[in-house]
Design a protein around this motif. Structure first.
Motif, PDB file in Angstrom:
ATOM      1  N   ILE A  91      80.729 -75.808  36.118  1.00  0.00           N
ATOM      2  CA  ILE A  91      81.076 -73.663  36.139  1.00  0.00           C
ATOM      3  C   ILE A  91      79.571 -73.413  35.097  1.00  0.00           C
ATOM      4  O   ILE A  91      79.325 -72.690  36.071  1.00  0.00           O
ATOM      5  N   ASP A  92      79.412 -74.329  34.631  1.00  0.00           N
ATOM      6  CA  ASP A  92      79.392 -73.055  33.099  1.00  0.00           C
ATOM      7  C   ASP A  92      77.731 -72.996  33.764  1.00  0.00           C
ATOM      8  O   ASP A  92      76.817 -71.964  32.901  1.00  0.00           O
ATOM      9  N   ASP A  95      77.952 -70.283  36.641  1.00  0.00           N
ATOM     10  CA  ASP A  95      78.103 -69.410  35.956  1.00  0.00           C
ATOM     11  C   ASP A  95      76.711 -68.599  34.511  1.00  0.00           C
ATOM     12  O   ASP A  95      76.164 -67.890  34.716  1.00  0.00           O
ATOM     13  N   VAL A  98      74.442 -67.173  37.349  1.00  0.00           N
ATOM     14  CA  VAL A  98      74.859 -66.505  39.548  1.00  0.00           C
ATOM     15  C   VAL A  98      74.159 -65.260  38.918  1.00  0.00           C
ATOM     16  O   VAL A  98      74.109 -64.650  40.083  1.00  0.00           O
ATOM     17  N   THR A  99      74.326 -64.455  38.458  1.00  0.00           N
ATOM     18  CA  THR A  99      73.615 -63.206  37.676  1.00  0.00           C
ATOM     19  C   THR A  99      72.180 -63.187  38.828  1.00  0.00           C
ATOM     20  O   THR A  99      72.326 -61.779  39.816  1.00  0.00           O
ATOM     21  N   ARG A 131      86.689 -71.262  32.875  1.00  0.00           N
ATOM     22  CA  ARG A 131      85.501 -70.979  33.147  1.00  0.00           C
ATOM     23  C   ARG A 131      85.058 -70.366  34.545  1.00  0.00           C
ATOM     24  O   ARG A 131      84.650 -69.795  34.802  1.00  0.00           O
ATOM     25  N   ALA A 134      86.357 -66.660  35.384  1.00  0.00           N
ATOM     26  CA  ALA A 134      85.354 -66.123  34.203  1.00  0.00           C
ATOM     27  C   ALA A 134      84.031 -66.156  35.484  1.00  0.00           C
ATOM     28  O   ALA A 134      83.287 -64.872  35.656  1.00  0.00           O
ATOM     29  N   LEU A 135      83.403 -67.410  35.894  1.00  0.00           N
ATOM     30  CA  LEU A 135      82.494 -66.911  36.693  1.00  0.00           C
ATOM     31  C   LEU A 135      83.123 -66.689  38.059  1.00  0.00           C
ATOM     32  O   LEU A 135      81.649 -65.025  38.303  1.00  0.00           O
ATOM     33  N   ASP A 137      84.145 -63.524  38.233  1.00  0.00           N
ATOM     34  CA  ASP A 137      84.316 -62.106  37.457  1.00  0.00           C
ATOM     35  C   ASP A 137      82.915 -61.422  37.226  1.00  0.00           C
ATOM     36  O   ASP A 137      82.660 -60.625  37.665  1.00  0.00           O
ATOM     37  N   ARG A 138      81.776 -62.402  37.513  1.00  0.00           N
ATOM     38  CA  ARG A 138      81.027 -62.556  37.009  1.00  0.00           C
ATOM     39  C   ARG A 138      79.952 -62.290  38.424  1.00  0.00           C
ATOM     40  O   ARG A 138      79.502 -61.348  38.972  1.00  0.00           O
ATOM     41  N   ILE A 139      80.176 -63.030  39.671  1.00  0.00           N
ATOM     42  CA  ILE A 139      80.390 -63.087  40.745  1.00  0.00           C
ATOM     43  C   ILE A 139      80.075 -60.936  40.969  1.00  0.00           C
ATOM     44  O   ILE A 139      79.869 -59.812  41.335  1.00  0.00           O
TER      45      ILE A 139
END
Length: 386
Positions: A91-92, A95, A98-99, A131, A134-135, A137-139
């Protein structure tokens, strides 16, 4: 069993992390879908993985799809090989990139299957749900207009690993419910059993097919997630001309010549024969519904497909001819798409100045994904020969 699965995965990682990813991308202007995750997204055991059958399922439903991502693999008969699956990644690691991936690919929908390597590597399992949250959320921050489909991980054969997977999966539905209406849970674990695994971790072909079916159902449940393919449309009756809407070719019209369908530039100074060949009488469909296009200068002859080539033929009264000569319109941003009555999801297309029946996801040259979306859209204009 756990040790055997770990050994398999370790050997696989050593192989894949040193492999070069082809710098290639395919696009057809369809709805952009980002397959995102680890080796299961990449397609370990079966190059292309679930994406093979998912593409076909979406095409069969009439969707025009553009898979996106920096990865590229799969069989030759998969029209779009792009994805963002990274073998061995946790996952990390997803992450961390991904942006930029979302910035580069601008997807309409994201298919996220991640966490298997956190489980197999026993990597801070207590923190894995946070994690993943949070991923997501970043997406959402990077692609606020995208629908994000978050899957539970598939079953694992080793009981210890499966117990970890069960604990991880149990946290996902509640997390998803807190992320808003654009985030959706997909129960991928329930779609497979351990009989669908090739090595205790990765699906076999049947398992990937079941994943594809679950993704397709999830996309179908969210309007627009697999594409806005337009609503059924009614064409104006009477004499009309069909104009190409592909940028750079909008002065061309569908015509017949020596019984075959073509496109050609037509303007006020064009010969009368060309203007007449490029004019059609829109009538009720010969098959009993939708529409048929009758040649203006050859009454009783209709635009039809035959062995995928589009031509004009006389109405001989047979069911096959009448089905081949019936077209159903669907709305499109710049006009309409004309789908074959007897081959739903296949469309009237121009390519190389010729008219063909094109099937998204098909293997023939006229099915090619390049420029497919604009090439199957037509503007119904005033007739050149009233």
């Amino acid at each position: 069993m756990w040790q055997r699965c770990t050994a398999i995965l370790t050997a696989f990682l050593l192989t894949c992390l040193g492999a070069a990813v082809p710098a290639a991308a395919e696009g057809n202007g369809g709805t952009r879908i980002l397959p995102l995750g680890d080796s299961i997204t990449d397609g370990f055991n079966v190059p292309g993985g679930y994406r093979i059958t998912l593409w076909r399922a979406l095409a069969g439903a009439g969707h025009l799809t553009d898979f996106v991502g920096s990865g590229f693999n799969g069989p030759a008969d998969l029209p779009d090989h792009d994805h963002e699956g990274h073998s061995g990644w946790r996952i990390d690691q997803i992450d961390a990139i991904v942006t930029g991936v979302l910035r580069d690919t601008a997807p309409r929908s994201v298919l996220l299957h991640i966490g298997t390597n956190d489980i197999v590597q026993d990597h801070d399992l207590r923190g894995a749900p946070a994690r993943l949250s949070a991923l997501v959320d970043r997406i959402r921050a990077a692609a606020p207009n995208a629908d994000v489909f978050v899957a539970s991980v598939v079953p694992l054969s080793d009981p210890v690993l499966e117990a970890r997977a069960a604990a991880y999966n149990a946290t996902i539905p509640e997390m998803v419910r807190g992320k808003g209406s654009r985030v959706h849970f997909v129960d991928m674990h329930a779609a497979l059993t351990t009989a669908d695994l090739a090595d205790g971790v990765h699906p076999n072909r049947g398992g990937y097919d079941r994943m594809a079916a679950r993704w397709a159902s999830a996309l179908a449940a969210v309007p627009g997630a697999a594409g806005d393919d337009g609503a059924p449309a009614t064409l104006p009756t009477g004499t009309r001309s069909l104009r190409v809407t592909t940028p750079g070719f909008t002065d061309r019209y569908a015509r017949h010549q020596n019984s075959l369908g073509h496109t050609e530039h037509v303007d006020a100074g064009s010969p009368a024969l060309l203007k007449s060949d490029a004019t059609w009488r829109i009538v009720p469909g010969l098959a009993g519904g939708c529409h048929s296009l009758e040649s203006r200068n050859y009454p009783g002859y209709y635009l039809r497909h035959q062995n995928s080539r589009v031509r004009i033929s006389a109405d001989d009264g047979t069911a096959l001819m009448r089905a081949d000569a019936t077209w159903c319109a669907r709305s499109a941003p710049t006009g309409v798409r004309l789908s074959a009555w007897n081959f739903p999801g296949s469309y009237l297309r121009h390519i190389g100045s010729e008219l063909w029946l094109a099937t998204p996801g098909g293997s023939a040259p006229h099915d090619t994904a390049a420029s497919l979306v604009p090439d199957i859209t037509w503007s119904v204009d005033a007739p050149w020969a009233p």
